[in-house]
Design a protein around this motif. Structure first.
Motif, PDB file in Angstrom:
ATOM      1  N   VAL A 128      -5.751  12.736  41.153  1.00  0.00           N
ATOM      2  CA  VAL A 128      -6.257  13.111  39.825  1.00  0.00           C
ATOM      3  C   VAL A 128      -6.080  11.953  38.851  1.00  0.00           C
ATOM      4  CG1 VAL A 128      -5.756  14.556  37.814  1.00  0.00           C
ATOM      5  CG2 VAL A 128      -6.010  15.602  40.063  1.00  0.00           C
ATOM      6  N   ARG A 129      -4.912  11.321  38.876  1.00  0.00           N
ATOM      7  CA  ARG A 129      -4.648  10.214  37.955  1.00  0.00           C
ATOM      8  C   ARG A 129      -5.629   9.067  38.178  1.00  0.00           C
ATOM      9  NH1 ARG A 129       0.836  11.657  39.678  1.00  0.00           N
ATOM     10  NH2 ARG A 129       1.871  12.775  37.969  1.00  0.00           N
ATOM     11  N   TRP A 130      -5.853   8.721  39.423  1.00  0.00           N
ATOM     12  CA  TRP A 130      -6.760   7.600  39.712  1.00  0.00           C
ATOM     13  C   TRP A 130      -8.209   7.936  39.360  1.00  0.00           C
ATOM     14  CZ3 TRP A 130      -5.324   2.855  40.067  1.00  0.00           C
ATOM     15  CH2 TRP A 130      -4.040   2.533  40.524  1.00  0.00           C
ATOM     16  N   ILE A 131      -8.613   9.182  39.609  1.00  0.00           N
ATOM     17  CA  ILE A 131      -9.975   9.596  39.242  1.00  0.00           C
ATOM     18  C   ILE A 131     -10.125   9.568  37.712  1.00  0.00           C
ATOM     19  CG2 ILE A 131     -11.613  11.529  39.229  1.00  0.00           C
ATOM     20  CD1 ILE A 131     -10.427  12.352  41.957  1.00  0.00           C
ATOM     21  N   ALA A 132      -9.096  10.057  37.006  1.00  0.00           N
ATOM     22  CA  ALA A 132      -9.135  10.051  35.536  1.00  0.00           C
ATOM     23  C   ALA A 132      -9.220   8.629  35.005  1.00  0.00           C
ATOM     24  CB  ALA A 132      -7.901  10.755  34.978  1.00  0.00           C
ATOM     25  N   LEU A 133      -8.425   7.712  35.579  1.00  0.00           N
ATOM     26  CA  LEU A 133      -8.459   6.321  35.123  1.00  0.00           C
ATOM     27  C   LEU A 133      -9.818   5.691  35.407  1.00  0.00           C
ATOM     28  CD1 LEU A 133      -7.001   3.913  33.908  1.00  0.00           C
ATOM     29  CD2 LEU A 133      -6.144   3.341  36.191  1.00  0.00           C
ATOM     30  N   ALA A 134     -10.358   5.947  36.602  1.00  0.00           N
ATOM     31  CA  ALA A 134     -11.681   5.400  36.943  1.00  0.00           C
ATOM     32  C   ALA A 134     -12.744   5.942  35.993  1.00  0.00           C
ATOM     33  CB  ALA A 134     -12.032   5.751  38.391  1.00  0.00           C
ATOM     34  N   GLY A 135     -12.659   7.249  35.684  1.00  0.00           N
ATOM     35  CA  GLY A 135     -13.620   7.838  34.752  1.00  0.00           C
ATOM     36  C   GLY A 135     -13.504   7.261  33.360  1.00  0.00           C
ATOM     37  N   ALA A 136     -12.255   7.046  32.900  1.00  0.00           N
ATOM     38  CA  ALA A 136     -12.041   6.484  31.562  1.00  0.00           C
ATOM     39  C   ALA A 136     -12.536   5.043  31.484  1.00  0.00           C
ATOM     40  CB  ALA A 136     -10.564   6.563  31.194  1.00  0.00           C
ATOM     41  N   VAL A 137     -12.228   4.236  32.504  1.00  0.00           N
ATOM     42  CA  VAL A 137     -12.663   2.831  32.509  1.00  0.00           C
ATOM     43  C   VAL A 137     -14.183   2.746  32.569  1.00  0.00           C
ATOM     44  CG1 VAL A 137     -12.638   0.686  33.834  1.00  0.00           C
ATOM     45  CG2 VAL A 137     -10.517   1.965  33.498  1.00  0.00           C
ATOM     46  N   LEU A 138     -14.796   3.545  33.439  1.00  0.00           N
ATOM     47  CA  LEU A 138     -16.259   3.525  33.558  1.00  0.00           C
ATOM     48  C   LEU A 138     -16.917   3.978  32.254  1.00  0.00           C
ATOM     49  CD1 LEU A 138     -18.431   2.843  35.613  1.00  0.00           C
ATOM     50  CD2 LEU A 138     -18.370   5.216  36.398  1.00  0.00           C
ATOM     51  N   SER A 139     -16.300   4.960  31.602  1.00  0.00           N
ATOM     52  CA  SER A 139     -16.836   5.436  30.317  1.00  0.00           C
ATOM     53  C   SER A 139     -16.769   4.347  29.257  1.00  0.00           C
ATOM     54  CB  SER A 139     -16.051   6.670  29.849  1.00  0.00           C
ATOM     55  OG  SER A 139     -16.162   7.720  30.780  1.00  0.00           O
ATOM     56  N   PHE A 140     -15.727   3.514  29.320  1.00  0.00           N
ATOM     57  CA  PHE A 140     -15.633   2.385  28.385  1.00  0.00           C
ATOM     58  C   PHE A 140     -16.650   1.302  28.732  1.00  0.00           C
ATOM     59  CE2 PHE A 140     -13.790  -1.795  27.267  1.00  0.00           C
ATOM     60  CZ  PHE A 140     -13.767  -1.657  25.892  1.00  0.00           C
ATOM     61  N   VAL A 141     -16.838   1.054  30.010  1.00  0.00           N
ATOM     62  CA  VAL A 141     -17.772   0.004  30.448  1.00  0.00           C
ATOM     63  C   VAL A 141     -19.187   0.298  29.957  1.00  0.00           C
ATOM     64  CG1 VAL A 141     -18.904  -1.003  32.478  1.00  0.00           C
ATOM     65  CG2 VAL A 141     -16.415  -0.745  32.435  1.00  0.00           C
ATOM     66  N   VAL A 142     -19.612   1.576  29.991  1.00  0.00           N
ATOM     67  CA  VAL A 142     -20.981   1.902  29.574  1.00  0.00           C
ATOM     68  C   VAL A 142     -21.166   1.779  28.068  1.00  0.00           C
ATOM     69  CG1 VAL A 142     -21.362   3.414  31.560  1.00  0.00           C
ATOM     70  CG2 VAL A 142     -20.585   4.411  29.401  1.00  0.00           C
ATOM     71  N   THR A 143     -20.055   1.683  27.305  1.00  0.00           N
ATOM     72  CA  THR A 143     -20.190   1.491  25.858  1.00  0.00           C
ATOM     73  C   THR A 143     -20.324   0.015  25.475  1.00  0.00           C
ATOM     74  OG1 THR A 143     -17.799   1.348  25.421  1.00  0.00           O
ATOM     75  CG2 THR A 143     -18.780   3.549  25.432  1.00  0.00           C
ATOM     76  N   ILE A 144     -19.933  -0.890  26.381  1.00  0.00           N
ATOM     77  CA  ILE A 144     -19.958  -2.318  26.052  1.00  0.00           C
ATOM     78  C   ILE A 144     -21.358  -2.809  25.695  1.00  0.00           C
ATOM     79  CG2 ILE A 144     -19.537  -4.636  26.976  1.00  0.00           C
ATOM     80  CD1 ILE A 144     -17.155  -3.455  28.497  1.00  0.00           C
ATOM     81  N   PRO A 145     -22.423  -2.384  26.417  1.00  0.00           N
ATOM     82  CA  PRO A 145     -23.775  -2.826  26.014  1.00  0.00           C
ATOM     83  C   PRO A 145     -24.177  -2.397  24.608  1.00  0.00           C
ATOM     84  CG  PRO A 145     -23.812  -1.942  28.255  1.00  0.00           C
ATOM     85  CD  PRO A 145     -22.467  -1.643  27.690  1.00  0.00           C
TER      86      PRO A 145
END
Length: 491
Positions: free
Chosen positions: A30-47
């Motif tokens: 759960v922790r790793w999935i949550a971290l991956a989801g949070a990081v990916l959510s940040f990555v899509v905001t960079i553009p």
């Protein structure tokens, strides 16, 4: 690419997935999935920043889809210089919150992580919604995950604090709903927020709408005297809840003033500016004195947040570019600094299980790395030049000087009070001799905690030393807002 939709629905989808996983024996996954989801959510905001055109005040990355066609309600999204940084800030803080809970939360881990990811998506929705009803849905929906976070993982009085938080913010928002419905009929059956900016409203209607919006946004900021829910919510919330509450959720109310109050009812905003400025100065002065006598570290930082947000509303209602831009910069900086200070308190609480200042003393002797970060964030909270805390406050003070010197002189006292209560806490907690056995046995921060603190420290120093990228993005939108309101200084 529908970057805004991705920024909203990706964390929500991951959060729902985590809720479906269920059991605590899967906590590590759960922790790793949550971290991956949070990081990916940040990555899509960079553009949103790399592709942002700072030369125009028009909405960018817009998306429009029919939603409730019978009532002409649309799923309409977009960002401009007033909102784009808050989308990135929300996604960034979510990563920090997930990391902060890695070893601390060991029961109902999936629900905890899921609630924060869902909350993250909903808050991004508030900052990017361009349809009035869509904005209201996102604005109100944020209450549910935070209510659950405080109510389940909070302290001994968590149920009281959660109910108080929910009722205060819900009751204020009901008047805003009435205002939105009025604007819908006045505009010929449209919830388009940008169309509402052009409505020719009589002064009587503007005044009623102003106070309807004010009821919702002032509670959320929170402004004095409707601030009393915040210290209780902060004290009882888990560390992650306090971080998100201070770093992002308080900004929803201040953002509402920028998107609704100033552009939709400009004449009423000017008419009642002195009233808002008075409340802002009370927050800066009185709440600063209240913070000075606190014995609970969380409560002290909570009152500090109210005082700093008073600076934001002051900047908005002096009606010049420097003041409004300074208020926005202060909001972003406060997101980093207040979040970092609550994380520091959380690090100590996880080890000693006390938030009382008297339980500590001489922490620097046993936790030198941690103390270095904590003092840096405390200096930023004081508004030390070279940190992000200085930039926004200085811009607001300069803008206020252009409007009225004596208002600026009163506002500047927050720097004195801020330094007083923050340094008084730092002296008693971190410096001096080791005060008790609990402090003597403390271990310094681990790699996870160091990484978390380093990210926030980098943000605080970057924004303090080189704020130009932040201010450049918002400059055109702020100028357009001032032009729309039709005033350059407070008479």
């Amino acid at each position: 690419m529908a970057y805004l939709s991705l920024a909203i629905w990706l964390p929500i989808a991951v959060g729902v997935l985590l809720l479906a996983i269920g059991r605590d024996e899967h906590a590590n996954n759960v922790r790793w999935i949550a971290l991956a989801g949070a990081v990916l959510s940040f990555v899509v905001t960079i553009p949103l920043i790399t592709g942002f055109d700072a030369s125009t005040a028009a909405m960018q990355f817009t998306e429009t889809l029919p939603w409730i066609e019978r009532f002409n309600v649309h799923y309409r999204l977009g960002v401009d210089g007033l909102s784009v940084w808050f989308v990135l800030l929300t996604a960034f803080i979510t990563i920090i919150v997930v990391i902060s809970a890695w070893e601390v939360i060991d029961t109902r881990v999936n629900q905890y992580m899921g609630a924060f990811l869902i909350l993250s998506g909903l808050m991004v929705g508030v900052f990017s919604a361009l349809d009035g009803l869509l904005f209201y849905v996102f604005f109100e929906a944020t209450l549910i995950p935070m209510y659950i976070i405080i109510g389940i993982w909070g302290g001994p009085r968590r149920v009281y604090a959660a109910f108080k938080f929910f009722l205060y913010t819900l009751l204020g928002s009901l008047l805003m709903l009435v205002a939105l419905i009025y604007l819908y009929y006045k505009s010929g059956g449209s919830f388009d927020i940008l169309a509402w900016h052009k409505l020719p409203l009589p002064m009587s209607a503007q005044t009623l709408l102003f106070f309807a919006f004010f009821a919702a946004f002032a509670v959320k900021v929170p402004m004095w005297p409707v601030h009393t829910w915040l210290p209780d919510a902060h004290v009882e919330a888990p560390t992650g809840g306090s971080v998100v509450l201070a770093a992002i959720m308080l900004k929803l109310g201040a953002y509402g003033f920028l998107r609704f109050s100033l552009p939709i009812v400009p004449d009423a905003s000017k008419e009642w500016a002195a009233f808002v400025i008075a409340l802002s100065l009370i927050a800066v002065l009185y709440i600063g004195l209240v913070a000075l006598v606190q014995n609970d570290m969380k409560k002290l930082v909570a009152y500090s947040s109210i005082a700093h947000m008073g600076f934001v509303t002051l900047g908005f209602f002096i009606f010049n570019e420097l003041g409004i831009a300074g208020g926005i910069v202060q909001m972003i900086s406060h997101g980093f600094v207040s979040g970092a200070m609550f994380l520091c308190i959380g690090v100590l609480y996880d080890r000693v299980h006390s938030r009382e200042i008297s339980s500590y003393g001489g922490v620097v002797n046993t936790m030198p790395k941690f103390a270095a970060f904590a003092v840096l964030f405390a200096m930023a909270n004081c508004g030390l030049p070279g940190t992000s805390g200085f930039v926004g406050e200085w811009m607001v003070i300069l803008g206020t000087v252009q409007a009225n010197f004596w208002l600026a002189a009163l506002a500047a006292t927050t720097l004195i009070f801020g330094a007083a209560y923050t340094l008084w806490m730092v002296k008693r907690v971190y410096f001096g001799d080791v005060a008790n056995e609990d402090v003597r046995t403390l271990s310094d921060i681990n790699k996870r905690e160091f990484f978390m603190m380093a990210l926030l420290a980098a943000a605080v120093l970057w924004m303090g030393v080189y704020p130009k990228p932040v201010t450049d993005v918002m400059q055109t939108s702020v100028a357009e807002l001032i032009k729309h309101v039709g005033i350059s200084k407070l008479n």
